[in-house]
Enzyme design. Structure first.
Site, PDB file in Angstrom:
ATOM      1  N   ARG A  30       2.032 -17.365 -21.597  1.00  0.00           N
ATOM      2  CA  ARG A  30       2.398 -16.120 -20.903  1.00  0.00           C
ATOM      3  C   ARG A  30       1.174 -15.387 -20.351  1.00  0.00           C
ATOM      4  O   ARG A  30       1.115 -14.149 -20.377  1.00  0.00           O
ATOM      5  CB  ARG A  30       3.168 -15.176 -21.833  1.00  0.00           C
ATOM      6  CG  ARG A  30       4.602 -15.577 -22.050  1.00  0.00           C
ATOM      7  CD  ARG A  30       5.456 -15.271 -20.817  1.00  0.00           C
ATOM      8  NE  ARG A  30       6.830 -15.656 -21.042  1.00  0.00           N
ATOM      9  CZ  ARG A  30       7.774 -14.814 -21.476  1.00  0.00           C
ATOM     10  NH1 ARG A  30       7.504 -13.560 -21.707  1.00  0.00           N
ATOM     11  NH2 ARG A  30       8.998 -15.256 -21.651  1.00  0.00           N
ATOM     12  N   ARG A  34       3.506  -9.113 -17.592  1.00  0.00           N
ATOM     13  CA  ARG A  34       3.527  -7.664 -17.368  1.00  0.00           C
ATOM     14  C   ARG A  34       2.288  -6.924 -17.841  1.00  0.00           C
ATOM     15  O   ARG A  34       2.080  -5.771 -17.479  1.00  0.00           O
ATOM     16  CB  ARG A  34       4.764  -7.075 -18.050  1.00  0.00           C
ATOM     17  CG  ARG A  34       6.028  -7.365 -17.292  1.00  0.00           C
ATOM     18  CD  ARG A  34       7.249  -7.131 -18.146  1.00  0.00           C
ATOM     19  NE  ARG A  34       7.288  -8.097 -19.242  1.00  0.00           N
ATOM     20  CZ  ARG A  34       8.345  -8.324 -20.006  1.00  0.00           C
ATOM     21  NH1 ARG A  34       9.439  -7.635 -19.818  1.00  0.00           N
ATOM     22  NH2 ARG A  34       8.293  -9.223 -20.969  1.00  0.00           N
ATOM     23  N   ARG A  43       5.569  -8.566  -8.876  1.00  0.00           N
ATOM     24  CA  ARG A  43       6.937  -8.661  -9.378  1.00  0.00           C
ATOM     25  C   ARG A  43       7.853  -7.685  -8.622  1.00  0.00           C
ATOM     26  O   ARG A  43       9.014  -7.992  -8.350  1.00  0.00           O
ATOM     27  CB  ARG A  43       6.909  -8.353 -10.880  1.00  0.00           C
ATOM     28  CG  ARG A  43       8.224  -8.185 -11.586  1.00  0.00           C
ATOM     29  CD  ARG A  43       8.898  -9.504 -11.809  1.00  0.00           C
ATOM     30  NE  ARG A  43      10.194  -9.317 -12.446  1.00  0.00           N
ATOM     31  CZ  ARG A  43      11.295  -8.954 -11.797  1.00  0.00           C
ATOM     32  NH1 ARG A  43      11.275  -8.728 -10.507  1.00  0.00           N
ATOM     33  NH2 ARG A  43      12.444  -8.829 -12.448  1.00  0.00           N
ATOM     34  N   ASP A  80      10.221 -20.274 -15.196  1.00  0.00           N
ATOM     35  CA  ASP A  80      10.840 -19.962 -16.490  1.00  0.00           C
ATOM     36  C   ASP A  80      11.605 -21.186 -16.969  1.00  0.00           C
ATOM     37  O   ASP A  80      12.068 -21.997 -16.152  1.00  0.00           O
ATOM     38  CB  ASP A  80      11.784 -18.758 -16.391  1.00  0.00           C
ATOM     39  CG  ASP A  80      12.084 -18.210 -17.781  1.00  0.00           C
ATOM     40  OD1 ASP A  80      11.269 -17.417 -18.294  1.00  0.00           O
ATOM     41  OD2 ASP A  80      13.103 -18.609 -18.382  1.00  0.00           O
ATOM     42  N   TYR A 156      20.026 -20.542 -25.528  1.00  0.00           N
ATOM     43  CA  TYR A 156      20.337 -19.535 -24.494  1.00  0.00           C
ATOM     44  C   TYR A 156      21.630 -19.884 -23.764  1.00  0.00           C
ATOM     45  O   TYR A 156      22.402 -18.995 -23.399  1.00  0.00           O
ATOM     46  CB  TYR A 156      19.175 -19.421 -23.500  1.00  0.00           C
ATOM     47  CG  TYR A 156      17.950 -18.792 -24.120  1.00  0.00           C
ATOM     48  CD1 TYR A 156      17.855 -17.414 -24.271  1.00  0.00           C
ATOM     49  CD2 TYR A 156      16.905 -19.578 -24.599  1.00  0.00           C
ATOM     50  CE1 TYR A 156      16.743 -16.825 -24.867  1.00  0.00           C
ATOM     51  CE2 TYR A 156      15.787 -19.001 -25.199  1.00  0.00           C
ATOM     52  CZ  TYR A 156      15.718 -17.633 -25.329  1.00  0.00           C
ATOM     53  OH  TYR A 156      14.630 -17.054 -25.931  1.00  0.00           O
TER      54      TYR A 156
HETATM   55  O1  CP3 Z   1       2.444 -17.439 -17.841  1.00  0.00           O
HETATM   56  C1  CP3 Z   1       3.252 -18.256 -18.293  1.00  0.00           C
HETATM   57  O2  CP3 Z   1       3.312 -18.573 -19.492  1.00  0.00           O
HETATM   58  C2  CP3 Z   1       4.153 -19.012 -17.321  1.00  0.00           C
HETATM   59  C3  CP3 Z   1       5.472 -18.516 -17.126  1.00  0.00           C
HETATM   60  C4  CP3 Z   1       6.519 -18.515 -18.218  1.00  0.00           C
HETATM   61  C5  CP3 Z   1       7.516 -17.492 -18.292  1.00  0.00           C
HETATM   62  N1  CP3 Z   1       8.415 -17.832 -19.260  1.00  0.00           N
HETATM   63  C6  CP3 Z   1       7.559 -16.311 -17.404  1.00  0.00           C
HETATM   64  C7  CP3 Z   1       8.403 -15.163 -17.792  1.00  0.00           C
HETATM   65  C8  CP3 Z   1       6.814 -19.438 -19.237  1.00  0.00           C
HETATM   66  C9  CP3 Z   1       6.052 -20.692 -19.644  1.00  0.00           C
HETATM   67  C10 CP3 Z   1       8.017 -19.000 -19.867  1.00  0.00           C
HETATM   68  C11 CP3 Z   1       8.675 -19.754 -20.959  1.00  0.00           C
HETATM   69  C12 CP3 Z   1       9.854 -19.184 -21.610  1.00  0.00           C
HETATM   70  N2  CP3 Z   1      10.851 -18.433 -21.053  1.00  0.00           N
HETATM   71  C13 CP3 Z   1      10.210 -19.436 -22.968  1.00  0.00           C
HETATM   72  C14 CP3 Z   1       9.438 -20.311 -23.933  1.00  0.00           C
HETATM   73  C15 CP3 Z   1       8.213 -19.676 -24.457  1.00  0.00           C
HETATM   74  C16 CP3 Z   1       8.420 -18.422 -25.257  1.00  0.00           C
HETATM   75  O3  CP3 Z   1       7.907 -17.371 -24.815  1.00  0.00           O
HETATM   76  O4  CP3 Z   1       9.066 -18.490 -26.296  1.00  0.00           O
HETATM   77  C17 CP3 Z   1      11.413 -18.756 -23.219  1.00  0.00           C
HETATM   78  C18 CP3 Z   1      12.155 -18.725 -24.536  1.00  0.00           C
HETATM   79  C19 CP3 Z   1      11.824 -18.136 -21.995  1.00  0.00           C
HETATM   80  C20 CP3 Z   1      13.074 -17.357 -21.743  1.00  0.00           C
HETATM   81  C21 CP3 Z   1      12.803 -15.968 -21.314  1.00  0.00           C
HETATM   82  N3  CP3 Z   1      12.244 -15.630 -20.087  1.00  0.00           N
HETATM   83  C22 CP3 Z   1      13.075 -14.771 -22.007  1.00  0.00           C
HETATM   84  C23 CP3 Z   1      13.694 -14.705 -23.398  1.00  0.00           C
HETATM   85  C24 CP3 Z   1      12.661 -13.716 -21.189  1.00  0.00           C
HETATM   86  C25 CP3 Z   1      12.830 -12.237 -21.471  1.00  0.00           C
HETATM   87  C26 CP3 Z   1      11.839 -11.722 -22.439  1.00  0.00           C
HETATM   88  C27 CP3 Z   1      10.666 -11.115 -21.737  1.00  0.00           C
HETATM   89  O5  CP3 Z   1       9.527 -11.397 -22.141  1.00  0.00           O
HETATM   90  O6  CP3 Z   1      10.918 -10.339 -20.807  1.00  0.00           O
HETATM   91  C28 CP3 Z   1      12.109 -14.269 -20.002  1.00  0.00           C
HETATM   92  C29 CP3 Z   1      11.549 -13.529 -18.856  1.00  0.00           C
HETATM   93  C30 CP3 Z   1      10.159 -13.896 -18.407  1.00  0.00           C
HETATM   94  N4  CP3 Z   1       9.702 -15.184 -18.237  1.00  0.00           N
HETATM   95  C31 CP3 Z   1       9.113 -12.992 -18.057  1.00  0.00           C
HETATM   96  C32 CP3 Z   1       8.013 -13.778 -17.652  1.00  0.00           C
HETATM   97  C33 CP3 Z   1       6.684 -13.294 -17.144  1.00  0.00           C
HETATM   98  C34 CP3 Z   1       9.223 -11.469 -18.026  1.00  0.00           C
HETATM   99  C35 CP3 Z   1      10.152 -11.006 -16.959  1.00  0.00           C
HETATM  100  C36 CP3 Z   1       9.566 -10.034 -15.959  1.00  0.00           C
HETATM  101  O7  CP3 Z   1       8.361 -10.080 -15.648  1.00  0.00           O
HETATM  102  O8  CP3 Z   1      10.345  -9.242 -15.437  1.00  0.00           O
END
Ligand code: CP3
Length: 351
Positions: A30, A34, A43, A80, A156
Site C-alpha cells: 500500500r 491516502r 484520486r 485492487d 469479499y
Molecule cells: O500500493 C499498493 O499496494 C497497490 C495497490 C493496492 C490497493 N489494494 C489499492 C487500494 C493493493 C495491492 C491492494 C490489495 C488489496 N485490496 C487487498 C490485499 C492486501 C491487504 O491490504 O490486505 C485487499 C484485501 C483489498 C480490498 C480492499 N481495497 C479493501 C478492503 C479496501 C477498503 C479499505 C481501505 O483501505 O480503504 C480497498 C480500497 C483500496 N485499495 C484503497 C487503495 C489505495 C483505498 C481506497 C481509496 O483510496 O479511496
C-alpha cells in the site's frame, strides 16, 4: 521472465534471485495511498475508485508517485484485488469510507452467473497501466504485479463487504462444500490468466495476497489456502517458467513452513506477528523473505520505529531479504516516518 538481463542490476531482482544485499531493497505494501497528498489529489480526479483503477493515466501516475517521492526499489501496480470479481461479472463498488460493496454470492445460481473465464477486455486498462509504468520507471526499479488469493477474494465475494472474521465465507465453505470448491476453482483459473497477462505486459514479479488465510482452521487452511495457491503457482509457471512469485499468507504463523514447501513461491511475505528471527532460522536461503515491520510502528515513529527497523535488519542480515511492512501502510502514517525509516535503512545504522 522475458528479456532478463544476464547480470541483474535491480537490487529487488537480485534478492529475488537468491542474493543477499545490504542494505536490503525496500518497498511497502500500500505504498500508493491516502497518506500521500499527491495520491489524494489524483484520486479526486476519478469519479469512483474502480474508474481510478481502470484509467491507465491515473493508475500509472499513482504507481509512480511513491517511487518518485521515496526512491523505493520496487513499484507495485496500482489496482485492487477486487478487479477479478468485477471481471467475472459480479457487481463491485467502493463506497467512500466504507470499503468495498459487492452483490453477495449465496446460491448455486449466483456462482453460475459468473463468467467462466475473466473478461480480458475489461482488464485491458490494467495491462495498459503496466506498459505505461514500464516506460517511466527508473532503470533500477522493479515492477510488481499482484492478485488476491482465491480464499481472500471469496471472503469479499460471499460477504459482499469487509467483515472482521470472514464468518460468511467460512460458513459457506462448511455448508456448501462442492459449490465453494467450484468458486475457488474458477478463481484459481482467473488468477493464473490474470497473473500471466500481467507478466506479458511487463511486471517482473507478482505477489499473491491471502490477507484472510489466518482465520482458517488447519484443514480448511490446507484446502482453501495451500491448495489453490499451489495450483496458481504451478499453472503460472507452466506459462512463465521463471515467474517470480511472492506469497503473502497473513496470520498463519508456523503454517508458513507448509505454505512455502507446498506452493513453491520464490519469496514469503511475513506479517508483523511472525518472529523475524524464527523465520530467518527456519527457512533456508532458497526462500527469499520479505517484511515485516509493524505498520503501527511506522505510524508511531520514535523508538518503536527505530528499534523495529534495527531488529529486522539484524535478524535477516546475510540472507536474501526484502524490507517491507507486515501489512499495508496505514492512511494516517506521517510521511516523515517513511523518510526516517529509509534513513535508518540506507544510511543510519545500515552500514
Ligand atoms: O500500493 C499498493 O499496494 C497497490 C495497490 C493496492 C490497493 N489494494 C489499492 C487500494 C493493493 C495491492 C491492494 C490489495 C488489496 N485490496 C487487498 C490485499 C492486501 C491487504 O491490504 O490486505 C485487499 C484485501 C483489498 C480490498 C480492499 N481495497 C479493501 C478492503 C479496501 C477498503 C479499505 C481501505 O483501505 O480503504 C480497498 C480500497 C483500496 N485499495 C484503497 C487503495 C489505495 C483505498 C481506497 C481509496 O483510496 O479511496
Amino acid at each position: 521472465m522475458e528479456g532478463k538481463p544476464r547480470f541483474q542490476t535491480k537490487p529487488f531482482l537480485k534478492v529475488m534471485g537468491g542474493e543477499a544485499c545490504f542494505p536490503p531493497p525496500v518497498w511497502l505494501m500500500r505504498q500508493a495511498g491516502r497518506y500521500l497528498p499527491e495520491y489524494r489529489a489524483l484520486r479526486a480526479r476519478a469519479a469512483s475508485f474502480l474508474d481510478f483503477c481502470y484509467t491507465p493515466a491515473l493508475a500509472a501516475e499513482a504507481t509512480l508517485q511513491p517511487v518518485r517521492r521515496f526512491g523505493f526499489d520496487a513499484a507495485i501496480l496500482f489496482s485492487d484485488i477486487l478487479v477479478i470479481p468485477d471481471a467475472l461479472g459480479q457487481r463491485v463498488a467502493f463506497e467512500p469510507d466504507q470499503g468495498p460493496k459487492l452483490d453477495p454470492i449465496s446460491t448455486a445460481e449466483d456462482v453460475a452467473k459468473l463468467n467462466g473465464r475473466i473478461d480480458c477486455g475489461r482488464l485491458s486498462p490494467v495491462f495498459e497501466t503496466i506498459e505505461r509504468v514500464k516506460t517511466s520507471l527508473p532503470p533500477e526499479t522493479a515492477l510488481i504485479g499482484f492478485c488476491g488469493a482465491p480464499w481472500t477474494l471469496a471472503c469479499y465475494m460471499i460477504a459482499g463487504k469487509s467483515t472482521p472474521d470472514q464468518a460468511p465465507a467460512r460458513l459457506f465453505a462448511y455448508r456448501q462444500r462442492d459449490l465453494f470448491q467450484s468458486l475457488i476453482d474458477r478463481l484459481v483459473q482467473a488468477s493464473i490468466d490474470y497473473l500471466a497477462w500481467q507478466i506479458e505486459a511487463g511486471v517482473e514479479a507478482v505477489q499473491i495476497f491471502d490477507t484472510w488465510a489466518g482465520v482458517l482452521p488447519v484443514n480448511e487452511f490446507e484446502r482453501w489456502c495451500l491448495m489453490p495457491v499451489e495450483a496458481i503457482v504451478a499453472g503460472l509457471r507452466l506459462r512463465h517458467k521463471e515467474a517470480r512469485v511472492i506469497g503473502f499468507a497473513k496470520g498463519v504463523g508456523h503454517h508458513l513452513v507448509e505454505f512455502a514447501a507446498r506452493t513453491g513461491v520464490t519469496a514469503l511475505g511475513l506479517d508483523s506477528s511472525t518472529g523475524s528471527r524464527w523465520a530467518a532460522e527456519t527457512f533456508d536461503r532458497g526462500v527469499v523473505l520479505q517484511g515485516n515491520l509493524d505498520p503501527l510502528a511506522l505510524a508511531a515513529g520514535g523508538p518503536a520505529l527505530e528499534t523495529g527497523v534495527r531488529h529486522i535488519l539484524s535478524a535477516f542480515r546475510g540472507r536474501p531479504h526484502i524490507f517491507n511492512l507486515g501489512h499495508g501502510v496505514l492512511p494516517h502514517t506521517p510521511i516523515r516516518h517513511i523518510e526516517l525509516m529509509l534513513d535508518f535503512l540506507r544510511g543510519g545504522f545500515a552500514k
